[in-house]
Motif scaffolding. Sequence first.
Motif, mmCIF file in Angstrom:
data_model
loop_
_atom_site.group_PDB
_atom_site.id
_atom_site.type_symbol
_atom_site.label_atom_id
_atom_site.label_comp_id
_atom_site.label_asym_id
_atom_site.label_seq_id
_atom_site.Cartn_x
_atom_site.Cartn_y
_atom_site.Cartn_z
ATOM 1 N N HIS A 1 -22.676 14.002 -21.596
ATOM 2 C CA HIS A 1 -22.793 12.546 -21.564
ATOM 3 C C HIS A 1 -24.185 12.047 -21.927
ATOM 4 O O HIS A 1 -24.433 10.842 -21.866
ATOM 5 C CB HIS A 1 -22.422 12.029 -20.168
ATOM 6 C CG HIS A 1 -20.975 12.190 -19.842
ATOM 7 N ND1 HIS A 1 -20.012 11.327 -20.298
ATOM 8 C CD2 HIS A 1 -20.327 13.127 -19.112
ATOM 9 C CE1 HIS A 1 -18.829 11.717 -19.845
ATOM 10 N NE2 HIS A 1 -18.992 12.808 -19.135
ATOM 11 N N GLN B 1 -25.430 8.476 -23.644
ATOM 12 C CA GLN B 1 -24.343 7.495 -23.672
ATOM 13 C C GLN B 1 -24.660 6.339 -22.728
ATOM 14 O O GLN B 1 -25.058 6.557 -21.590
ATOM 15 C CB GLN B 1 -23.018 8.131 -23.259
ATOM 16 C CG GLN B 1 -22.521 9.194 -24.193
ATOM 17 C CD GLN B 1 -21.243 9.847 -23.667
ATOM 18 O OE1 GLN B 1 -20.749 9.508 -22.614
ATOM 19 N NE2 GLN B 1 -20.734 10.812 -24.415
ATOM 20 N N SER C 1 -22.737 5.649 -18.678
ATOM 21 C CA SER C 1 -22.076 6.939 -18.474
ATOM 22 C C SER C 1 -21.883 7.311 -17.003
ATOM 23 O O SER C 1 -21.260 8.332 -16.721
ATOM 24 C CB SER C 1 -22.872 8.048 -19.173
ATOM 25 O OG SER C 1 -24.178 8.125 -18.627
ATOM 26 N N PRO D 1 -18.039 7.800 -15.900
ATOM 27 C CA PRO D 1 -17.447 9.011 -16.499
ATOM 28 C C PRO D 1 -18.064 10.300 -15.970
ATOM 29 O O PRO D 1 -17.358 11.289 -15.765
ATOM 30 C CB PRO D 1 -17.725 8.841 -18.000
ATOM 31 C CG PRO D 1 -17.852 7.363 -18.203
ATOM 32 C CD PRO D 1 -18.491 6.847 -16.933
ATOM 33 N N HIS E 1 -16.592 10.907 -12.460
ATOM 34 C CA HIS E 1 -15.207 11.390 -12.558
ATOM 35 C C HIS E 1 -15.175 12.851 -13.003
ATOM 36 O O HIS E 1 -14.427 13.653 -12.437
ATOM 37 C CB HIS E 1 -14.397 10.524 -13.533
ATOM 38 C CG HIS E 1 -13.946 9.240 -12.951
ATOM 39 N ND1 HIS E 1 -12.924 9.152 -12.034
ATOM 40 C CD2 HIS E 1 -14.377 7.975 -13.153
ATOM 41 C CE1 HIS E 1 -12.745 7.890 -11.698
ATOM 42 N NE2 HIS E 1 -13.621 7.155 -12.346
ATOM 43 N N ASP E 2 -15.968 13.201 -14.007
ATOM 44 C CA ASP E 2 -15.981 14.581 -14.500
ATOM 45 C C ASP E 2 -16.481 15.550 -13.427
ATOM 46 O O ASP E 2 -15.934 16.649 -13.274
ATOM 47 C CB ASP E 2 -16.855 14.699 -15.755
ATOM 48 C CG ASP E 2 -16.211 14.090 -16.994
ATOM 49 O OD1 ASP E 2 -15.033 13.673 -16.920
ATOM 50 O OD2 ASP E 2 -16.902 14.016 -18.035
ATOM 51 N N ASP F 1 -13.744 15.937 -10.821
ATOM 52 C CA ASP F 1 -12.659 16.745 -11.369
ATOM 53 C C ASP F 1 -13.027 18.229 -11.404
ATOM 54 O O ASP F 1 -12.190 19.092 -11.152
ATOM 55 C CB ASP F 1 -12.284 16.277 -12.782
ATOM 56 C CG ASP F 1 -11.578 14.935 -12.798
ATOM 57 O OD1 ASP F 1 -11.119 14.463 -11.727
ATOM 58 O OD2 ASP F 1 -11.488 14.343 -13.886
#
Length: 160
Positions: A26, A29, A32, A35, A38-39, A42
């Motif tokens: 990322h 970005q 970011s 995201p 979340h990554d 996960d």
Amino acid sequence: MDAPRNAAAAQPQDPTHIVRDILLRHAGQEGSLLPILHDVQDAIGHISDQTVVQIAEAIQRSRAEVHGVVQFYSHFRREAPAPVRLEVCRAESCQACGGQALYDHARSRLDAGAADTVSLDPVYCLGLCAQSPAVMINGRPHARMTPEKLDALLAQSPEA
């Protein structure tokens, strides 16, 4: 010579390295943070204090900013979840079809001793509104759920 590499591959990867790899994906970005969070969740299952520090430093934000985002969104977990993750839909359609009773049943099951193997997370819409009430167990959706069906599904989970 390949044995040490294969043995290392079988070992779980250090969370610090996992987060570093996510941050590299990322890098540069705009916007970011979500995201990345979340990554990370996960990949690791939760967002620890150490991870908050690592993310904040990488994206040049304060720890308080990153921590505030983690705390604001109920989706993010601060501690590792139990082996079985039970998500019960709390949206309107599921509530109208018995979702509250289902949630109460799941909560009482956890209070009766399953909390070390099952984590209960409320979610707001699993996209199964026409088949309410719905749950998700370890990422797998189940519709037209009843307390009895829920008990049967959890009994099938090896960790529960």
